[in-house]
Design a protein around this motif. Structure first.
Motif, PDB file in Angstrom:
ATOM      1  N   VAL A   1     -25.275  20.492 -58.125  1.00 61.15           N
ATOM      2  CA  VAL A   1     -25.667  20.332 -56.726  1.00 61.15           C
ATOM      3  C   VAL A   1     -24.530  20.680 -55.774  1.00 61.15           C
ATOM      4  O   VAL A   1     -24.638  21.602 -54.962  1.00 61.15           O
ATOM      5  CB  VAL A   1     -26.155  18.888 -56.453  1.00 61.15           C
ATOM      6  CG1 VAL A   1     -26.531  18.737 -54.982  1.00 61.15           C
ATOM      7  CG2 VAL A   1     -27.344  18.538 -57.339  1.00 61.15           C
TER       8      VAL A   1
ATOM      9  N   CYS B   1     -24.366  24.319 -53.734  1.00 63.40           N
ATOM     10  CA  CYS B   1     -24.701  24.258 -52.306  1.00 63.40           C
ATOM     11  C   CYS B   1     -23.574  24.835 -51.459  1.00 63.40           C
ATOM     12  O   CYS B   1     -23.814  25.565 -50.493  1.00 63.40           O
ATOM     13  CB  CYS B   1     -24.985  22.819 -51.893  1.00 63.40           C
ATOM     14  SG  CYS B   1     -26.572  22.185 -52.491  1.00 63.40           S
ATOM     15  N   TYR B   2     -22.349  24.520 -51.831  1.00 61.53           N
ATOM     16  CA  TYR B   2     -21.210  25.018 -51.058  1.00 61.53           C
ATOM     17  C   TYR B   2     -21.124  26.537 -51.136  1.00 61.53           C
ATOM     18  O   TYR B   2     -20.979  27.221 -50.111  1.00 61.53           O
ATOM     19  CB  TYR B   2     -19.909  24.394 -51.564  1.00 61.53           C
ATOM     20  CG  TYR B   2     -18.704  24.881 -50.793  1.00 61.53           C
ATOM     21  CD1 TYR B   2     -18.370  24.322 -49.565  1.00 61.53           C
ATOM     22  CD2 TYR B   2     -17.932  25.937 -51.270  1.00 61.53           C
ATOM     23  CE1 TYR B   2     -17.296  24.792 -48.835  1.00 61.53           C
ATOM     24  CE2 TYR B   2     -16.852  26.411 -50.547  1.00 61.53           C
ATOM     25  CZ  TYR B   2     -16.528  25.835 -49.329  1.00 61.53           C
ATOM     26  OH  TYR B   2     -15.467  26.316 -48.608  1.00 61.53           O
TER      27      TYR B   2
ATOM     28  N   LYS C   1     -23.450  28.678 -51.938  1.00 57.18           N
ATOM     29  CA  LYS C   1     -24.604  29.303 -51.291  1.00 57.18           C
ATOM     30  C   LYS C   1     -24.353  29.446 -49.791  1.00 57.18           C
ATOM     31  O   LYS C   1     -24.635  30.497 -49.195  1.00 57.18           O
ATOM     32  CB  LYS C   1     -25.860  28.462 -51.517  1.00 57.18           C
ATOM     33  CG  LYS C   1     -26.480  28.585 -52.890  1.00 57.18           C
ATOM     34  CD  LYS C   1     -27.704  27.688 -52.975  1.00 57.18           C
ATOM     35  CE  LYS C   1     -28.305  27.706 -54.362  1.00 57.18           C
ATOM     36  NZ  LYS C   1     -29.493  26.808 -54.460  1.00 57.18           N
TER      37      LYS C   1
ATOM     38  N   GLU D   1     -24.988  15.442 -52.145  1.00 56.10           N
ATOM     39  CA  GLU D   1     -24.838  16.806 -51.674  1.00 56.10           C
ATOM     40  C   GLU D   1     -23.918  16.855 -50.461  1.00 56.10           C
ATOM     41  O   GLU D   1     -24.077  16.094 -49.512  1.00 56.10           O
ATOM     42  CB  GLU D   1     -26.214  17.380 -51.309  1.00 56.10           C
ATOM     43  CG  GLU D   1     -26.198  18.819 -50.862  1.00 56.10           C
ATOM     44  CD  GLU D   1     -27.599  19.355 -50.644  1.00 56.10           C
ATOM     45  OE1 GLU D   1     -27.764  20.264 -49.813  1.00 56.10           O
ATOM     46  OE2 GLU D   1     -28.530  18.856 -51.310  1.00 56.10           O
TER      47      GLU D   1
ATOM     48  N   SER E   1     -22.535  21.378 -46.461  1.00 55.97           N
ATOM     49  CA  SER E   1     -21.720  22.578 -46.624  1.00 55.97           C
ATOM     50  C   SER E   1     -21.454  23.321 -45.329  1.00 55.97           C
ATOM     51  O   SER E   1     -20.405  23.945 -45.164  1.00 55.97           O
ATOM     52  CB  SER E   1     -22.386  23.515 -47.627  1.00 55.97           C
ATOM     53  OG  SER E   1     -22.559  22.858 -48.863  1.00 55.97           O
TER      54      SER E   1
END
Length: 202
Positions: free
Chosen positions: A28, A32-33, A35, A153, A156
């Motif tokens: 996760v 996420c970062y 992306k 999460e 980001s």
């Protein structure tokens, strides 16, 4: 369990941008970062997620994917099918095979971004310096302090905006450890080097 995800479909035309492969253990936080960073920098990044937390397995998987892409590029005589940079992103934890993983990466031209104790240190460095030893629990409390919405999460978008500060702090931390002869010790993170490479290629 393994997931392979292309963070951006390549266009039919060839792009001069560097092509990155990032292999990570986090399911996760790290995806996420990267992306969000990919979206901002419009970079060619492919992400391989391999849960389990064994850095040696991450490096072995990176070597396997790199080898297959190189073979395909040779067969098709197309250098654009190869990865320009292959990275493994993982935490230190108490892995018995950490030194083996690092050596295997060096032997196969795989770059590593290791965080000690964990990726959340990279997040924290966006907001403050950190030179004292710190554990995962305290890191998460501090992340929550600066990012109230943080739970599992990371937000980001905020981190990407502050990445220059984080890179500077992480680099200073590396220099601080080098001067003390404690390279790679807690706290430290090599994520800033990967981020810098992505920025330079964008």
């Amino acid at each position: 369990m393994m997931k392979h995800e292309s963070l951006r479909r390549r266009r039919p035309i060839r792009s001069p941008k560097l092509r990155f492969l990032i292999v990570c253990e986090g399911e996760v936080t790290e995806p996420c970062y990267f992306k969000m960073l990919r979206h901002l920098m419009k970079s060619l990044i492919e992400l391989e997620i391999r849960p389990g937390g064994d850095p040696k397995l991450l490096v072995e998987r990176a070597v396997q994917i790199k080898s297959k892409s190189d073979q395909l590029a040779d067969r098709r005589a197309d250098g654009f099918l190869t990865y320009d940079q292959v990275w493994c992103v993982f935490d230190v934890d108490q892995h018995e095979r950490l030194s083996d993983a690092l050596q295997h990466a060096r032997d196969n031209e795989i770059r590593v971004a290791v965080s000690n104790p964990c990726f959340e240190l990279w997040a924290l460095l966006h907001f403050q310096d950190q030179t004292a030893h710190i554990d995962r629990r305290k890191l998460r409390r501090l992340c929550k302090k600066y990012m109230p919405q943080y739970d599992k999460e990371l937000p980001s978008a905020i981190l990407v905006e502050l990445r220059s500060q984080a890179k500077g702090r992480a680099a200073q931390l590396d220099q601080w450890h080098e001067n003390r002869g404690t390279i790679g010790a807690n706290p430290s993170t090599g994520v800033y080097r990967l981020v810098a490479e992505i920025e330079a290629a964008s």
